[in-house]
Design an enzyme around this catalytic site. Structure first.
Site: not given
Ligand SMILES: N[C@@H](CCC(=O)N[C@@H](CS)C(=O)NCC(=O)O)C(=O)O
Length: 222
Positions: A10-12
């Site tokens: 989910a983290s960019p």
């Protein structure tokens, strides 16, 4: 020996690194660090990255963190050409400047909204933090004006970095009506940067769903 990426989908930042590896054809083993389960704060991970941020990379004992430092390292060490991270000083300076924009403006403004929702039990967005996101997207929209890419005539690391974060903002309900170039460019990144959509789309959708589930409807829209 494989290269290991400490990763959370989910983290960019981790998506930026994975997309970069894919684009240059480097094989990477992914080790999941579950942020929501606070695995990044465990002793085992703090030994790898005392700043407890994701991503971090272990290339046979060479450990480095910060997605921008990792991505530029991967291209410099393993890239077959310099198109994603040009060697010519002025072209490189422009790419670096836009990478620092992502590192110091675009992503931190996203994190300023996401962190309290994910880790501090908040269920609202402070209006000035929302304004700051729209201001950062306004800058990105300007950067895209000359060529349709973030930092030059074609796709570079600056596009991958900014697109990982901008797609997360879009998926989280930020209104892109005032940023038509940015919307078109996101679609172009999906079509034209090899491996980008494959490594980015699902994680962007995930963060969008988690943030939306903690907020009233349209909290990040206009
Ligand atoms: N500048 C860093 C920022 C990394 C970052 O803040 N990652 C977030 C996830 S999106 C994180 O690890 N948050 C947990 C924490 O800060 O403790 C990078 O690009 O790698």
């Amino acid at each position: 020996m494989p290269i290991t990426l400490y990763y959370y989908p989910a983290s960019p930042g981790p998506r930026f690194v994975l997309a970069t590896a894919k684009a240059i054809g480097v094989d990477i083993d992914v080790k999941l660090v579950d942020l929501l389960a606070k695995e990044h704060l465990k002793e085992e991970y703090l030994k790898i990255n005392p700043e407890h941020t994701i991503p971090a990379l272990d290339d046979n004992g060479f450990i480095i963190w910060d997605s921008h430092a990792i991505a530029t390292y991967l291209v410099s060490q393993y890239g077959k050409d310099d198109s994603l991270y040009p060697k010519e000083p002025k072209k490189r300076a422009r790419v670096d400047q836009r990478l620092y924009f992502e590192a110091t403006t675009l992503f931190p403004r996203f994190k300023a909204v996401a962190f309290p929702l994910l880790f501090l039990g908040k269920n609202e967005v402070e209006p000035d933090k929302k304004t700051a996101i729209y201001e950062a997207l306004g800058l990105l929209e300007k950067y895209l004006e000359p060529t349709g890419w973030v930092a030059g005539e074609g796709a570079t690391l600056a596009d991958i970095a900014c697109a990982a974060t901008a797609s997360s903002l879009l998926a989280s309900g930020v209104d892109f009506t005032a940023f038509p170039r940015t919307r078109n460019w996101l679609e172009r990144c999906n079509r034209e940067i090899p491996g980008f959509e494959e490594t980015n789309a699902e994680g962007a959708k995930q963060i969008g769903q988690v943030l939306s589930s903690r907020l009233p409807p349209n909290a990040l829209g206009l």
